[in-house]
Design a protein around this motif. Structure first.
Motif, PDB file in Angstrom:
ATOM      1  N   ARG A 113       0.816  -1.218   0.000  1.00  0.00           N
ATOM      2  CA  ARG A 113       0.000   0.000   0.000  1.00  0.00           C
ATOM      3  C   ARG A 113       0.851   1.270   0.000  1.00  0.00           C
ATOM      4  O   ARG A 113       0.313   2.368   0.109  1.00  0.00           O
ATOM      5  CB  ARG A 113      -0.929   0.000   1.230  1.00  0.00           C
ATOM      6  CG  ARG A 113      -1.779  -1.253   1.355  1.00  0.00           C
ATOM      7  CD  ARG A 113      -2.888  -1.301   0.325  1.00  0.00           C
ATOM      8  NE  ARG A 113      -4.024  -0.512   0.744  1.00  0.00           N
ATOM      9  CZ  ARG A 113      -5.019  -0.983   1.503  1.00  0.00           C
ATOM     10  NH1 ARG A 113      -5.001  -2.243   1.911  1.00  0.00           N
ATOM     11  NH2 ARG A 113      -6.023  -0.210   1.841  1.00  0.00           N
ATOM     12  N   GLU A 157       3.650   5.740   8.516  1.00  0.00           N
ATOM     13  CA  GLU A 157       2.611   4.823   8.978  1.00  0.00           C
ATOM     14  C   GLU A 157       2.450   4.980  10.487  1.00  0.00           C
ATOM     15  O   GLU A 157       3.440   4.952  11.225  1.00  0.00           O
ATOM     16  CB  GLU A 157       2.968   3.365   8.656  1.00  0.00           C
ATOM     17  CG  GLU A 157       2.987   3.043   7.179  1.00  0.00           C
ATOM     18  CD  GLU A 157       4.373   2.790   6.616  1.00  0.00           C
ATOM     19  OE1 GLU A 157       4.468   2.458   5.426  1.00  0.00           O
ATOM     20  OE2 GLU A 157       5.354   2.953   7.381  1.00  0.00           O
ATOM     21  N   ASP A 161      -3.482   5.814  17.973  1.00  0.00           N
ATOM     22  CA  ASP A 161      -4.175   7.094  17.856  1.00  0.00           C
ATOM     23  C   ASP A 161      -3.256   8.258  18.219  1.00  0.00           C
ATOM     24  O   ASP A 161      -3.336   9.339  17.633  1.00  0.00           O
ATOM     25  CB  ASP A 161      -5.410   7.106  18.755  1.00  0.00           C
ATOM     26  CG  ASP A 161      -6.502   6.177  18.258  1.00  0.00           C
ATOM     27  OD1 ASP A 161      -6.466   5.793  17.068  1.00  0.00           O
ATOM     28  OD2 ASP A 161      -7.391   5.826  19.059  1.00  0.00           O
ATOM     29  N   ARG A 164      -1.117   9.056  15.245  1.00  0.00           N
ATOM     30  CA  ARG A 164      -1.903   9.736  14.205  1.00  0.00           C
ATOM     31  C   ARG A 164      -2.104  11.205  14.555  1.00  0.00           C
ATOM     32  O   ARG A 164      -1.986  12.082  13.695  1.00  0.00           O
ATOM     33  CB  ARG A 164      -3.254   9.034  14.038  1.00  0.00           C
ATOM     34  CG  ARG A 164      -3.163   7.645  13.446  1.00  0.00           C
ATOM     35  CD  ARG A 164      -4.497   6.924  13.501  1.00  0.00           C
ATOM     36  NE  ARG A 164      -5.475   7.520  12.601  1.00  0.00           N
ATOM     37  CZ  ARG A 164      -6.750   7.151  12.536  1.00  0.00           C
ATOM     38  NH1 ARG A 164      -7.202   6.202  13.353  1.00  0.00           N
ATOM     39  NH2 ARG A 164      -7.570   7.712  11.686  1.00  0.00           N
ATOM     40  N   HIS A 174      -4.544  11.926   6.656  1.00  0.00           N
ATOM     41  CA  HIS A 174      -4.767  10.492   6.493  1.00  0.00           C
ATOM     42  C   HIS A 174      -4.857  10.147   5.018  1.00  0.00           C
ATOM     43  O   HIS A 174      -5.511  10.831   4.236  1.00  0.00           O
ATOM     44  CB  HIS A 174      -6.051  10.069   7.205  1.00  0.00           C
ATOM     45  CG  HIS A 174      -6.296   8.600   7.165  1.00  0.00           C
ATOM     46  ND1 HIS A 174      -7.069   8.002   6.199  1.00  0.00           N
ATOM     47  CD2 HIS A 174      -5.852   7.598   7.966  1.00  0.00           C
ATOM     48  CE1 HIS A 174      -7.104   6.696   6.413  1.00  0.00           C
ATOM     49  NE2 HIS A 174      -6.378   6.433   7.480  1.00  0.00           N
ATOM     50  N   ASP A 176      -4.604   6.339   3.896  1.00  0.00           N
ATOM     51  CA  ASP A 176      -5.124   4.998   3.674  1.00  0.00           C
ATOM     52  C   ASP A 176      -5.100   4.230   4.991  1.00  0.00           C
ATOM     53  O   ASP A 176      -4.384   4.589   5.920  1.00  0.00           O
ATOM     54  CB  ASP A 176      -4.255   4.275   2.634  1.00  0.00           C
ATOM     55  CG  ASP A 176      -4.920   3.043   2.052  1.00  0.00           C
ATOM     56  OD1 ASP A 176      -6.121   2.826   2.326  1.00  0.00           O
ATOM     57  OD2 ASP A 176      -4.242   2.296   1.315  1.00  0.00           O
ATOM     58  N   THR A 177      -5.897   3.179   5.072  1.00  0.00           N
ATOM     59  CA  THR A 177      -5.875   2.249   6.192  1.00  0.00           C
ATOM     60  C   THR A 177      -5.313   0.930   5.701  1.00  0.00           C
ATOM     61  O   THR A 177      -5.780   0.389   4.693  1.00  0.00           O
ATOM     62  CB  THR A 177      -7.280   2.053   6.770  1.00  0.00           C
ATOM     63  OG1 THR A 177      -7.768   3.328   7.228  1.00  0.00           O
ATOM     64  CG2 THR A 177      -7.255   1.087   7.936  1.00  0.00           C
ATOM     65  N   VAL A 178      -4.313   0.412   6.384  1.00  0.00           N
ATOM     66  CA  VAL A 178      -3.584  -0.765   5.923  1.00  0.00           C
ATOM     67  C   VAL A 178      -3.745  -1.891   6.935  1.00  0.00           C
ATOM     68  O   VAL A 178      -3.126  -1.868   8.004  1.00  0.00           O
ATOM     69  CB  VAL A 178      -2.084  -0.444   5.738  1.00  0.00           C
ATOM     70  CG1 VAL A 178      -1.339  -1.656   5.170  1.00  0.00           C
ATOM     71  CG2 VAL A 178      -1.896   0.781   4.854  1.00  0.00           C
ATOM     72  N   PRO A 179      -4.572  -2.891   6.655  1.00  0.00           N
ATOM     73  CA  PRO A 179      -4.688  -4.028   7.570  1.00  0.00           C
ATOM     74  C   PRO A 179      -3.443  -4.903   7.489  1.00  0.00           C
ATOM     75  O   PRO A 179      -2.988  -5.256   6.400  1.00  0.00           O
ATOM     76  CB  PRO A 179      -5.928  -4.766   7.061  1.00  0.00           C
ATOM     77  CG  PRO A 179      -6.040  -4.389   5.618  1.00  0.00           C
ATOM     78  CD  PRO A 179      -5.471  -3.014   5.491  1.00  0.00           C
ATOM     79  N   THR A 185      -3.594  -2.758  12.567  1.00  0.00           N
ATOM     80  CA  THR A 185      -3.893  -1.892  11.437  1.00  0.00           C
ATOM     81  C   THR A 185      -2.935  -0.710  11.439  1.00  0.00           C
ATOM     82  O   THR A 185      -2.671  -0.113  12.478  1.00  0.00           O
ATOM     83  CB  THR A 185      -5.337  -1.361  11.514  1.00  0.00           C
ATOM     84  OG1 THR A 185      -6.243  -2.476  11.515  1.00  0.00           O
ATOM     85  CG2 THR A 185      -5.652  -0.458  10.331  1.00  0.00           C
ATOM     86  N   HIS A 187      -2.147   3.122   9.744  1.00  0.00           N
ATOM     87  CA  HIS A 187      -2.794   4.248   9.083  1.00  0.00           C
ATOM     88  C   HIS A 187      -1.711   5.054   8.373  1.00  0.00           C
ATOM     89  O   HIS A 187      -0.817   5.601   9.022  1.00  0.00           O
ATOM     90  CB  HIS A 187      -3.540   5.116  10.091  1.00  0.00           C
ATOM     91  CG  HIS A 187      -4.643   4.390  10.789  1.00  0.00           C
ATOM     92  ND1 HIS A 187      -5.913   4.267  10.258  1.00  0.00           N
ATOM     93  CD2 HIS A 187      -4.654   3.707  11.964  1.00  0.00           C
ATOM     94  CE1 HIS A 187      -6.665   3.561  11.079  1.00  0.00           C
ATOM     95  NE2 HIS A 187      -5.926   3.210  12.120  1.00  0.00           N
ATOM     96  N   SER A 188      -1.764   5.075   7.039  1.00  0.00           N
ATOM     97  CA  SER A 188      -0.748   5.803   6.297  1.00  0.00           C
ATOM     98  C   SER A 188      -1.087   7.289   6.291  1.00  0.00           C
ATOM     99  O   SER A 188      -2.251   7.683   6.189  1.00  0.00           O
ATOM    100  CB  SER A 188      -0.623   5.263   4.874  1.00  0.00           C
ATOM    101  OG  SER A 188      -1.819   5.441   4.150  1.00  0.00           O
TER     102      SER A 188
END
Length: 226
Positions: A113, A157, A161, A164, A174, A176-179, A185, A187-188
């Motif tokens: 991602r 990444e 929280d 972020r 923000h 993307d969200t990357v599982p 998870t 968060h890019s």
């Protein structure tokens, strides 16, 4: 919160200290526990993997430290394809043993991602001590000032929280969200340089529009990963 502390560039001699404190801080986290469920072996494995990637960053990126040695950032210059670390498959297998599959899963999830456009990648934000100490904000602000002069967006990444929110306060949005697995998870986050023109610099190690000069590196003393 003090965000005015200057940053200096890391050198090869700092790799061991960075790896040790990455291990110290990552070991008790949920991500560290998922990567290496074996608590007894976790510090040794995390230190070995941290060393691999810190070495690689000093060849294909940059690392910056607070001048008092209390925090650091590790970056990759992704303005062109970067090869994997030397003997990566063998070194990773030797380091991780039976936990190799989780590190490979982690690598692959993030790489799949990652942005394809030219950018500078914040791979590690190292800041020991309590979250309210301001060290993470200080080292990010100082390193970001340098990275902005390279006229490329920056990418990171976040796994918590708090991270972020830290990135948001420093101009990241923000992306993307990357599982990674069923419980982890990423968060890019993306930040555009104020000098960004839509074109990448041919040499990402040479600032394009800035006279800002970083002070020479001084010996560092303490490291950890935030």
């Amino acid at each position: 919160m003090n965000v005015s502390m200057p940053v200096v560039r890391a050198r090869w001699r700092d790799i061991g200290r960075i790896a040790d404190l990455v291990t110290e801080a990552l070991s008790p986290t949920a991500l560290g526990a998922w990567l290496v469920p074996d608590e007894r072996r976790r510090p040794t494995i995390l230190a070995a993997v941290a060393r691999i990637w810190t070495e690689h960053a000093l060849l294909f990126g940059d690392a910056f430290l607070l001048s008092d040695g209390t925090a650091a950032t590790v970056w990759f210059h992704r303005y062109r394809p970067i090869p994997p670390p030397a003997r990566y498959a063998d070194r990773l297998a030797d380091a991780c043993g039976q936990h190799l599959d989780r590190f490979l899963q982690f690598d692959q999830a993030l790489a799949a991602r990652r942005p394809t456009e030219a950018h500078n990648h914040l791979a590690l934000l190292a800041a020991p001590g309590p979250a309210g100490s301001g060290h993470a904000a200080a080292v990010l602000a100082g390193a970001q000032q340098w990275m902005d002069t390279l006229s490329l967006p920056t990418y990171a990444e976040a796994f918590t929280d708090a991270d972020r929110e830290l990135f948001r306060r420093h101009g990241y949005t923000h992306r993307d969200t990357v599982p990674v697995d069923g419980h982890t998870t990423a968060h890019s986050m993306w930040r555009v340089s104020p000098f960004w023109t839509g074109r990448s610099s041919r040499n990402a190690r040479s600032p394009v529009r800035s006279r800002h000069v970083l002070p020479c590196n001084n010996p560092s003393t303490r490291w950890a990963l935030r």
